[in-house]
Design an enzyme around this catalytic site. Structure first.
Site, PDB file in Angstrom:
ATOM      1  N   GLY A  14       0.981  -1.062  -0.004  1.00 48.01           N
ATOM      2  CA  GLY A  14      -0.039   0.039  -0.029  1.00 48.01           C
ATOM      3  C   GLY A  14       0.937   1.343   0.068  1.00 48.01           C
ATOM      4  CG  ASP A 139      -1.097  -1.141   8.791  1.00 49.14           C
ATOM      5  OD1 ASP A 139      -1.871  -0.179   8.655  1.00 49.14           O
ATOM      6  OD2 ASP A 139      -1.095  -2.170   7.769  1.00 49.14           O
ATOM      7  CG  MET A 181      -6.918   1.726   6.292  1.00 51.48           C
ATOM      8  SD  MET A 181      -5.764   2.072   5.095  1.00 51.48           S
ATOM      9  CE  MET A 181      -6.847   1.867   3.379  1.00 51.48           C
ATOM     10  N   GLY A 182      -5.971  -0.518   9.742  1.00 52.77           N
ATOM     11  CA  GLY A 182      -4.978  -1.269  10.580  1.00 52.77           C
ATOM     12  C   GLY A 182      -5.708  -2.648  10.800  1.00 52.77           C
ATOM     13  NE  ARG A 183      -5.475  -7.463   6.819  1.00 53.65           N
ATOM     14  CZ  ARG A 183      -6.773  -7.872   6.214  1.00 53.65           C
ATOM     15  NH1 ARG A 183      -7.608  -8.645   6.656  1.00 53.65           N
ATOM     16  NH2 ARG A 183      -6.893  -7.063   4.864  1.00 53.65           N
ATOM     17  CG  LEU A 297     -10.073   9.863   1.795  1.00 58.90           C
ATOM     18  CD1 LEU A 297     -10.982  11.061   2.108  1.00 58.90           C
ATOM     19  CD2 LEU A 297      -9.975  10.271   0.353  1.00 58.90           C
TER      20      LEU A 297
END
Lengths: 405, 405
Positions: A14, A139, A181-183, A297
């Site tokens: 990404g 991340d 975001m952030g798995r 974004l």
């Protein structure tokens, strides 16, 4: 030692708002060494090497490179390919055919694993070759790093988004959920806390993938906050899971998309925010519940970039040239905090970074698992950069009532 | 004419990034007139007047007012109340009790209607009173205005968001959908086109509420773009409707939320983006389809504000004091474009603005109804302000292949 040959640079995974700083840092610094015959850019990450799709970056102007440096997203384009052994062998042979002696790959932990495998191919074939992993990830989940380039700017975006969302929610009260975001790692979601200026400002609650998400406790937390402030602003990581480790988003639908790694697709959908909104509306009878999913974004918004992050992203790019060309080592470059605020760049063996994930340390998360600690604030504050927004409130005195005493 | 008394200022409806510029402009300019005895701020829009909830803004410092001016969202808080005749009568009587002679309401077309009704109450009771509507709306949908304060900054956010989204989508290709605010007017969605620099940049397609959204045509448009560029970036207004005028989002679910006006809730949900993504995935067999709903970030993101918008928002606030106190008139203040680029502020009767909606003129929309025209670009360019992002691309030459000729 004076290893003559070409450099190949590529960008994987990404994109970030500052990934091109690292690219340009590596290019401009490499140009200063006489043993570098050419600098090639692989188009589309490691796939660009397989496809033999190279641009001759030696022929790019300094002005345009500086313009590229401040442009968001991967200027050399990217890939989500996760190369296996054969893929890496093929990539290595393409580079060998072009007399490439230096390989710089800008990416996260998947990319560092690719660098490691390709480097092993060179060793096996006794080909003199330097392989450097240049860190990048919003991340902030690379082990052995204080933080990673890309995180500071994304954190700044998230914090600024919550400043605005909090002011908006204050003017038209209700419940607001921002999905970040952030798995696996909650750093970016935690950065929402940087938005808080006054004690009653949001975010009031922060939910991270490092803690089990209990829907009942969540409801109670929201109710307590709403009862206290008449409103509630919540930061939620897209990666929150239940006690079995199942992503909360999966409880919504049976047709959740999965990627090549078998991971559930979390970004590019508003589903989690909508799920949580509906859940609050239904159970707490609060009518005005809104959610935003910050989505892409967060990693590519040019007007909101941390100056510290820009500088460090540039520097890790430059250090790739130093470590490879001067010091003649293969490594992943890490960022070490050595002062408040100062950093140093330390090379570490590729196998120590590759395919590992760093999570938020326990001391950054409160005991209830629904907010962060001041330790995290101290950690994050320098990373989001200078000239951070300082929203003001009217502090004029109240007027005595005449009509309705 | 020297009407002595107090000023009441309030802010109504959805906030913007520059609405406090208008507030501060009106306060600071009103303070210069000796006949103004006090300046009150009503907390929470018109509801603050009903509740007799006033702050004495005369006692606010200039420094703090200037800090408030650059803070996003409504510093006096807001309301979605749509006052009826009785509500306005009550508000008027509260103001009369406080010897208020000047009422400045910053808001959109609903707010201008409130100003009109309250002004009629004053006339009926033969109470000397000045009522001014100060324009504000990110939707840019007030009639008789070239544009409205708040639009330029929101347009800048949308354009910058699409710059980032386009770069992101270029590096990891697929279909990207950005959902933009705007129930009836497509100006804000159209502003996405300002993101385009190179001919193959997105947004490639723009769908506006002013044109019927035909799902079959949409699929064909996406397919054509994807076939041409290997990717597709799309801007979609949240307010798109089918040929019967039914919001597309309603076709998704039977449990869509409706507001006090009976309008379907469009913002604060990712549902429309998810619906369109699923539709593309299912019918075009494209695997990587992502959507973001820009949501509340569009109207309250402090790092992305148009300087032109800031200046004009400040000026319409100042003009409220001029028109009411010097010129002794009741009006809505409009922005007229008189040069490239220059504006003038013209008072118009309240009834000519109130509760009307301006749509995109036909000449701003292409004949296929899936993009905008150069006339719109010319119109929008000055409004988004200076120092707009200029993303650069690498333009180095391709390297000849050795391995795979």
């Amino acid at each position: 030692m004076n290893l003559q040959g070409k450099v190949v640079i590529a960008q994987g995974g990404g994109p970030t708002a500052v990934i091109n700083q690292s690219l340009v840092g590596a290019i401009l610094e490499s140009k200063k060494f006489s043993q570098i015959t050419k600098i090639y850019g692989a188009v589309g990450g490691i796939r660009g090497i397989i496809n033999e799709d190279f641009l001759d970056l030696s022929q790019e102007t300094t002005h345009n490179l500086e313009q590229v440096a401040i442009s968001a997203s991967s200027a050399l384009l990217s890939t989500r390919d996760k190369p296996d052994d054969d893929y890496c062998t093929e990539a290595f042979h393409v580079m060998k055919a072009h007399d490439v002696r230096y390989f710089f790959y800008i990416g996260g932990n998947d990319s560092s694993d690719t660098v490691r495998i390709i480097n092993e191919k060179a060793i096996q074939e006794n080909y003199d070759f330097r392989a450097i992993h240049i860190p990048k990830t919003i991340d902030n989940d690379l082990v052995l790093n204080d933080h990673t380039p890309g995180f500071g700017s994304a954190a700044r975006f998230v914090a600024e988004a919550f400043i605005g969302a909090n002011l908006d929610n204050r003017s038209l009260p209700g419940v607001y959920i921002g999905i970040v975001m952030g798995r696996h790692a909650g750093f970016l979601t935690a950065a929402s806390a940087m938005a808080k200026k006054f004690p009653d400002d949001g975010p009031h609650l922060i939910y991270l993938p490092e803690r089990v998400f209990d829907k009942e406790q969540f409801l109670q937390d929201v109710k307590n906050t709403y009862d206290k402030y008449g409103r509630c602003v919540i930061a939620v990581s897209e990666g929150i899971t239940d006690k079995n480790g199942t992503p909360i988003i999966s409880t919504l639908s049976e047709t959740v998309e999965k990627d090549a790694h078998g991971n559930v697709q979390l970004s590019g959908t508003g589903a989690l925010g909508d799920l949580l909104s509906d859940y609050i509306k239904k159970n707490l009878k609060i009518s005005r519940v809104r959610s935003d999913t910050f989505g892409y974004l967060q990693r590519s918004f040019m007007p909101c970039v941390s100056d510290i992050d820009q500088i460090e992203a540039r520097e890790v790019g430059e250090k790739a040239a130093h470590f490879a060309i001067w010091h003649n080592i293969n490594c992943s470059i890490t960022i070490q905090r050595v002062g408040n605020y100062a950093v140093e760049y330390k090379p570490v063996p590729l196998k120590e970074i590759a395919a590992k994930t760093r999570l938020m340390p326990d001391e950054y998360i409160n005991s209830n698992g629904n907010y962060i600690t001041n330790d995290f604030i101290s950690y994050c504050a320098p990373l989001i950069g200078s000239d951070f927004a300082q929203p003001a409130r009217i502090r004029a005195p109240k007027v005595d009532r005449i009509v309705k005493k």
